[in-house]
Design an enzyme around this catalytic site. Sequence first.
Site, PDB file in Angstrom:
ATOM      1  N   LYS A  83      10.168 -11.290  40.301  1.00 52.36           N
ATOM      2  CA  LYS A  83      10.628 -12.354  39.405  1.00 52.36           C
ATOM      3  C   LYS A  83       9.456 -12.788  38.524  1.00 52.36           C
ATOM      4  O   LYS A  83       8.370 -13.125  39.014  1.00 52.36           O
ATOM      5  CB  LYS A  83      11.122 -13.519  40.254  1.00 52.36           C
ATOM      6  CG  LYS A  83      12.176 -14.374  39.606  1.00 52.36           C
ATOM      7  CD  LYS A  83      12.735 -15.329  40.653  1.00 52.36           C
ATOM      8  CE  LYS A  83      13.707 -16.290  40.034  1.00 52.36           C
ATOM      9  NZ  LYS A  83      14.012 -17.382  40.957  1.00 52.36           N
TER      10      LYS A  83
HETATM   11  C1  E4P Z   1      16.797 -19.211  40.891  1.00 53.85           C
HETATM   12  O1  E4P Z   1      16.504 -18.093  40.541  1.00 53.85           O
HETATM   13  C2  E4P Z   1      16.224 -20.395  40.243  1.00 53.85           C
HETATM   14  O2  E4P Z   1      14.848 -20.463  40.463  1.00 53.85           O
HETATM   15  C3  E4P Z   1      16.929 -21.615  40.744  1.00 53.85           C
HETATM   16  O3  E4P Z   1      18.326 -21.391  40.644  1.00 53.85           O
HETATM   17  C4  E4P Z   1      16.530 -22.883  40.007  1.00 53.85           C
HETATM   18  O4  E4P Z   1      17.384 -23.921  40.404  1.00 53.85           O
HETATM   19  P1  E4P Z   1      17.047 -25.467  40.105  1.00 53.85           P
HETATM   20  O5  E4P Z   1      17.085 -25.678  38.630  1.00 53.85           O
HETATM   21  O6  E4P Z   1      18.130 -26.210  40.817  1.00 53.85           O
HETATM   22  O7  E4P Z   1      15.683 -25.717  40.674  1.00 53.85           O
END
Ligand code: E4P
Length: 218
Positions: A83
């Site tokens: 990622k």
């Molecule tokens: C997943 O890949 C993301 O990092 C996550 O969904 C972010 O979610 P949030 O905006 O609730 O922190």
Amino acid sequence: MQIFLDTADVSEISSRLEAGLVDGVTTNPSLIVKAGADIFEAITQICALVDGPISAEVVATQAEGMIEEGKKLRAIADNVVVKLPLTAQGLIACRALSDEGIPTNVTLCFSVNQALLAAKAGATFVSPFVGRIEDMGGDGIGLLEDIRRVYDHYGYMTQILAASLRSMAHVEAAAMVGCDAATIPPQIFDGLVKHPLTDKGLEAFLNDWAKTGRNGLK
Ligand code: E4P
């Protein structure tokens, strides 16, 4: 649509696998900290539990460091997806890792232009952040729809992974606009199966069945 769990907590994942509904997992540095886990241990355990894509995020900010960290994370297991943040450096790292056949998830996507660049950099997944866009008064689902249209128009293979989902309505909308995947917090995942009319209907069926005096189907 693939369903991913959005958590780094191994127990939250292992307790939700029985029905075979979980296709993968996404983590981020905040989720790793929240789980109180060591990233390498957590990703190793999650990869052993779930066969599908497991996103593990780099923390370097320059492409060279991201590539190095990405390879280190990828060495954990064959289903690790690296990622990377949607920055100029992140896209350089995305191109380099993609060219080596390493799957990537380009995260923190907030615009169609960013999604376009992620696709051109060879991203396997792009993660538009629906909830955080709505926090700012924007249209998160509209962004998913627009990215879908652009990707379909040009035939980009990058998969749209709806992220930062905060409600069951978000999940439904992600499916309706044709996202390839949605990453869902465990508590929202648990809610997906529920409907009051299902409970009410089942209660009525069972009450009627009780009138037959039979014990189940015996
Ligand atoms: C997943 O890949 C993301 O990092 C996550 O969904 C972010 O979610 P949030 O905006 O609730 O922190």
